[in-house]
Write an enzyme that holds these catalytic residues in place. Structure first.
Site, PDB file in Angstrom:
ATOM      1  N   HIS A  23       0.851  -1.190   0.000  1.00  0.00           N
ATOM      2  CA  HIS A  23       0.000   0.000   0.000  1.00  0.00           C
ATOM      3  C   HIS A  23       0.881   1.232   0.000  1.00  0.00           C
ATOM      4  O   HIS A  23       1.947   1.229   0.613  1.00  0.00           O
ATOM      5  CB  HIS A  23      -0.906   0.012   1.244  1.00  0.00           C
ATOM      6  CG  HIS A  23      -2.052   0.945   1.109  1.00  0.00           C
ATOM      7  ND1 HIS A  23      -1.948   2.277   1.407  1.00  0.00           N
ATOM      8  CD2 HIS A  23      -3.309   0.724   0.677  1.00  0.00           C
ATOM      9  CE1 HIS A  23      -3.114   2.849   1.173  1.00  0.00           C
ATOM     10  NE2 HIS A  23      -3.964   1.937   0.727  1.00  0.00           N
ATOM     11  N   ASP A  33      -7.940  -5.472   0.229  1.00  0.00           N
ATOM     12  CA  ASP A  33      -8.450  -6.356  -0.821  1.00  0.00           C
ATOM     13  C   ASP A  33      -8.026  -7.808  -0.664  1.00  0.00           C
ATOM     14  O   ASP A  33      -8.499  -8.671  -1.396  1.00  0.00           O
ATOM     15  CB  ASP A  33      -7.989  -5.847  -2.199  1.00  0.00           C
ATOM     16  CG  ASP A  33      -8.539  -4.474  -2.499  1.00  0.00           C
ATOM     17  OD1 ASP A  33      -9.746  -4.277  -2.269  1.00  0.00           O
ATOM     18  OD2 ASP A  33      -7.793  -3.596  -2.949  1.00  0.00           O
TER      19      ASP A  33
HETATM   20  N1  ACO Z   1       4.095  -7.662  -4.793  1.00  0.00           N
HETATM   21  C1  ACO Z   1       5.443  -7.650  -5.022  1.00  0.00           C
HETATM   22  N2  ACO Z   1       6.199  -6.547  -4.894  1.00  0.00           N
HETATM   23  C2  ACO Z   1       5.586  -5.413  -4.534  1.00  0.00           C
HETATM   24  C3  ACO Z   1       4.200  -5.350  -4.274  1.00  0.00           C
HETATM   25  C4  ACO Z   1       3.453  -6.535  -4.413  1.00  0.00           C
HETATM   26  N3  ACO Z   1       2.138  -6.538  -4.180  1.00  0.00           N
HETATM   27  N4  ACO Z   1       3.864  -4.093  -3.944  1.00  0.00           N
HETATM   28  C5  ACO Z   1       4.981  -3.370  -3.979  1.00  0.00           C
HETATM   29  N5  ACO Z   1       6.040  -4.167  -4.326  1.00  0.00           N
HETATM   30  C6  ACO Z   1       7.445  -3.762  -4.394  1.00  0.00           C
HETATM   31  C7  ACO Z   1       7.758  -2.960  -5.655  1.00  0.00           C
HETATM   32  O1  ACO Z   1       8.154  -3.780  -6.706  1.00  0.00           O
HETATM   33  C8  ACO Z   1       8.846  -2.042  -5.162  1.00  0.00           C
HETATM   34  O2  ACO Z   1      10.046  -2.781  -5.084  1.00  0.00           O
HETATM   35  P1  ACO Z   1      11.478  -2.021  -5.317  1.00  0.00           P
HETATM   36  O3  ACO Z   1      11.629  -1.063  -4.185  1.00  0.00           O
HETATM   37  O4  ACO Z   1      12.478  -3.126  -5.318  1.00  0.00           O
HETATM   38  O5  ACO Z   1      11.375  -1.339  -6.653  1.00  0.00           O
HETATM   39  C9  ACO Z   1       8.452  -1.734  -3.714  1.00  0.00           C
HETATM   40  O6  ACO Z   1       7.681  -2.879  -3.305  1.00  0.00           O
HETATM   41  C10 ACO Z   1       7.602  -0.478  -3.573  1.00  0.00           C
HETATM   42  O7  ACO Z   1       6.495  -0.607  -4.461  1.00  0.00           O
HETATM   43  P2  ACO Z   1       5.832   0.581  -5.268  1.00  0.00           P
HETATM   44  O8  ACO Z   1       5.168   0.047  -6.468  1.00  0.00           O
HETATM   45  O9  ACO Z   1       6.843   1.668  -5.469  1.00  0.00           O
HETATM   46  O10 ACO Z   1       4.796   1.088  -4.222  1.00  0.00           O
HETATM   47  P3  ACO Z   1       3.577   2.027  -4.521  1.00  0.00           P
HETATM   48  O11 ACO Z   1       3.284   2.765  -3.270  1.00  0.00           O
HETATM   49  O12 ACO Z   1       3.835   2.844  -5.738  1.00  0.00           O
HETATM   50  O13 ACO Z   1       2.379   1.015  -4.897  1.00  0.00           O
HETATM   51  C11 ACO Z   1       0.608  -0.521  -4.644  1.00  0.00           C
HETATM   52  C12 ACO Z   1       1.397   0.627  -3.987  1.00  0.00           C
HETATM   53  C13 ACO Z   1       0.124  -0.076  -6.028  1.00  0.00           C
HETATM   54  C14 ACO Z   1      -0.600  -0.797  -3.786  1.00  0.00           C
HETATM   55  C15 ACO Z   1       1.522  -1.773  -4.749  1.00  0.00           C
HETATM   56  O14 ACO Z   1       1.904  -2.202  -3.456  1.00  0.00           O
HETATM   57  C16 ACO Z   1       0.832  -2.925  -5.495  1.00  0.00           C
HETATM   58  O15 ACO Z   1       0.923  -2.969  -6.722  1.00  0.00           O
HETATM   59  N6  ACO Z   1       0.133  -3.842  -4.763  1.00  0.00           N
HETATM   60  C17 ACO Z   1      -0.609  -4.904  -5.433  1.00  0.00           C
HETATM   61  C18 ACO Z   1      -1.945  -4.370  -5.941  1.00  0.00           C
HETATM   62  C19 ACO Z   1      -2.908  -4.111  -4.806  1.00  0.00           C
HETATM   63  O16 ACO Z   1      -3.119  -4.931  -3.921  1.00  0.00           O
HETATM   64  N7  ACO Z   1      -3.548  -2.929  -4.861  1.00  0.00           N
HETATM   65  C20 ACO Z   1      -4.564  -2.534  -3.878  1.00  0.00           C
HETATM   66  C21 ACO Z   1      -4.065  -1.462  -2.982  1.00  0.00           C
HETATM   67  S1  ACO Z   1      -5.300  -1.043  -1.764  1.00  0.00           S
HETATM   68  C22 ACO Z   1      -6.375  -0.064  -2.631  1.00  0.00           C
HETATM   69  O17 ACO Z   1      -6.062   0.676  -3.495  1.00  0.00           O
HETATM   70  C23 ACO Z   1      -7.755  -0.217  -2.310  1.00  0.00           C
END
Ligand code: ACO
Length: 421
Positions: free
Chosen positions: A304, A361
């Site tokens: 998140h 979720d």
């Molecule tokens: N699985 C694997 N790796 C992940 C995940 C994941 N679910 N989420 C983040 N990471 C990793 C990224 O690859 C990144 O790694 P790095 O530092 O080596 O590059 C690091 O964690 C940070 O991730 P970001 O994408 O920069 O984080 P951001 O804050 O931009 O994204 C998000 C947040 C979109 C929720 C992300 O965690 C994600 O894609 N999660 C899966 C989708 C999801 O469950 N979305 C629902 C969110 S709740 C809502 O909106 C209601």
């Protein structure tokens, strides 16, 4: 605003006002930055950007705290209803009995959709995703209620609020009916809760709504009611900032919510669990796979932007999930897969070092499945819950003296001036 930050640039040094929110969050006011220095801030994904001050929701992502108008979500789930929480989110206080009754009567005027919107639903291909129908339906309210579309007219805004709330329940339920080829029926009892009416409209008036199931649906709606400046709420605010009407702004929220990185994650989680189950993948192997950046997949329902701790909504939903499963005597194999994935991820430094925990979720879809709700409906149900939050933000922005059209700046990196000759 007495404290200042000093910004030392190559050309000059300027002072920028500092201010804090009521819960101690700190901000630097850069409203005059470009005007005074020619510089803009570069912040992809807006991770450090606060476009407005707000009084709706407080979220502390490090400590896993979420409060609507000061009330903790677990207390609201225990002691309140989605209807009362909607009023709270919209108007700032928990409603008295008289306020609840007055608002319910106002909303009831709009609880039957214009026939034209149902015809519109019928013209769409049968397998249309319910989020498409919801987006079309909300947009179409502008056509059926043109007299509720002036954001500068206070009475119209009040009426548009009631209209959006009243219309949303049938818009969501009938999107399901359209998808499943079921007749559109309104609940016999006009005084039913949103949770009960939703199930009746989806499954028919003969469907007996179990009190515990109704309570679970009510909790899920409460847990989704607002989440400050998330992607869809920011979309509603951005569209609303151009003085677009409430319905058009809400349709933008629905479209933003649909993406799998946002509200669409609830559908994506169950699709991921189904794929793991069908392909018989070991959850630990799956967790290793999502760590590879080139795998193209992520552990859906994990991570998140703001929570760097367990999402407090996920904690409540996880408990709800156990309650629903034992009440309905359901034994969903996907629950065991989800639990194994969670265990594997939380034991893995990749996830712990990045502070990636289950979000709202991760378990909500398993609860919906136990209630026989198909995956395509998960995100529309999120939208139903989020509606009061979207409206509250649109209204707050609409009466904010600092509101200006949302219009970020770019740093152009394209071709410099050239000629065709
Ligand atoms: N699985 C694997 N790796 C992940 C995940 C994941 N679910 N989420 C983040 N990471 C990793 C990224 O690859 C990144 O790694 P790095 O530092 O080596 O590059 C690091 O964690 C940070 O991730 P970001 O994408 O920069 O984080 P951001 O804050 O931009 O994204 C998000 C947040 C979109 C929720 C992300 O965690 C994600 O894609 N999660 C899966 C989708 C999801 O469950 N979305 C629902 C969110 S709740 C809502 O909106 C209601």
């Amino acid at each position: 605003m007495s404290e200042k930050a000093k910004l030392i640039l190559p050309e000059k040094t300027i002072e920028l006002p500092l201010f804090t929110g009521s819960e101690g969050e700190k901000a630097i006011d850069i409203m005059k930055l470009r005007q005074e220095t020619g510089y803009v801030t570069f912040d992809p994904g807006f991770g450090n950007t606060c476009p407005a001050q707000s009084k709706v929701t407080f979220l502390d992502g490090d400590n896993g705290i979420l409060r609507y108008r000061g009330y903790a979500i677990d207390e609201l789930c225990d002691k309140s209803s989605f209807e009362a929480v909607s009023w709270l989110v919209l108007f700032g206080e928990l409603p008295s009995a008289a306020q609840s009754a007055e608002f319910a009567a106002k909303v009831a005027k709009y609880s039957r959709l214009p026939d034209g919107i149902l015809k519109l639903y019928d013209t769409m291909p049968k397998e249309t995703h319910p989020m498409v129908l919801l987006s079309i339906g909300l947009s179409a309210l502008s056509a059926y209620y043109p007299d509720l579309c002036d954001p500068k007219n206070k009475e119209q805004v009040e009426e548009a609020t009631a209209c959006a709330i009243g219309s949303m329940l049938p818009l969501v339920s009938f999107a399901y009916c359209r998808n499943q080829g079921r007749a559109y029926v309104y609940p016999v009892d006009p005084k039913s809760s949103n949770a009960s009416a939703l199930l009746k409209m989806m499954f028919g008036n003969l469907f007996v709504v179990d009190k515990d199931v109704e309570d679970v649906m009510d909790d899920l709606l409460i847990l989704h009611a607002d989440h400050e400046f998330n992607c869809s709420t920011s979309a509603v605010r951005l569209v609303g900032s151009s003085q677009a009407n409430l319905f058009a702004s809400l349709a933008a929220g629905v479209n933003a919510l649909w993406g799998p990185l946002h509200g669409g994650a609830n559908q994506a989680v169950v699709e991921m669990l189904l794929a793991i189950s069908q392909e018989n993948v070991d959850p630990e192997v799956y967790v290793s796979r999502v760590k590879q950046k080139d795998s193209g997949s992520r552990l859906m329902g994990f991570g998140h932007r703001v929570y760097k701790n367990y999402d407090p909504r996920a904690t409540i939903i996880k408990k709800t999930c156990d309650k629903v499963m034992s009440k309905l005597g359901t034994d969903d194999p996907l629950l065991k897969i989800a639990q194994s994935l969670e265990k594997a991820a939380l034991a893995d430094p990749y996830f712990t070092s990045r502070k990636l925990y289950p979000n709202v979720d991760f378990y909500s879809g398993i609860v919906y499945r136990a209630l026989n709700i198909p995956v395509e409906m998960f995100t529309p149900l999120f939208a139903l819950g989020r509606l009061p939050g979207w409206i509250a933000h649109w209204r707050e922005q609409n009466s904010d003296a600092l509101n200006r059209i949302g219009r970020p700046r770019q740093i152009y990196q394209g071709a410099v001036k050239r000629s065709m000759t």
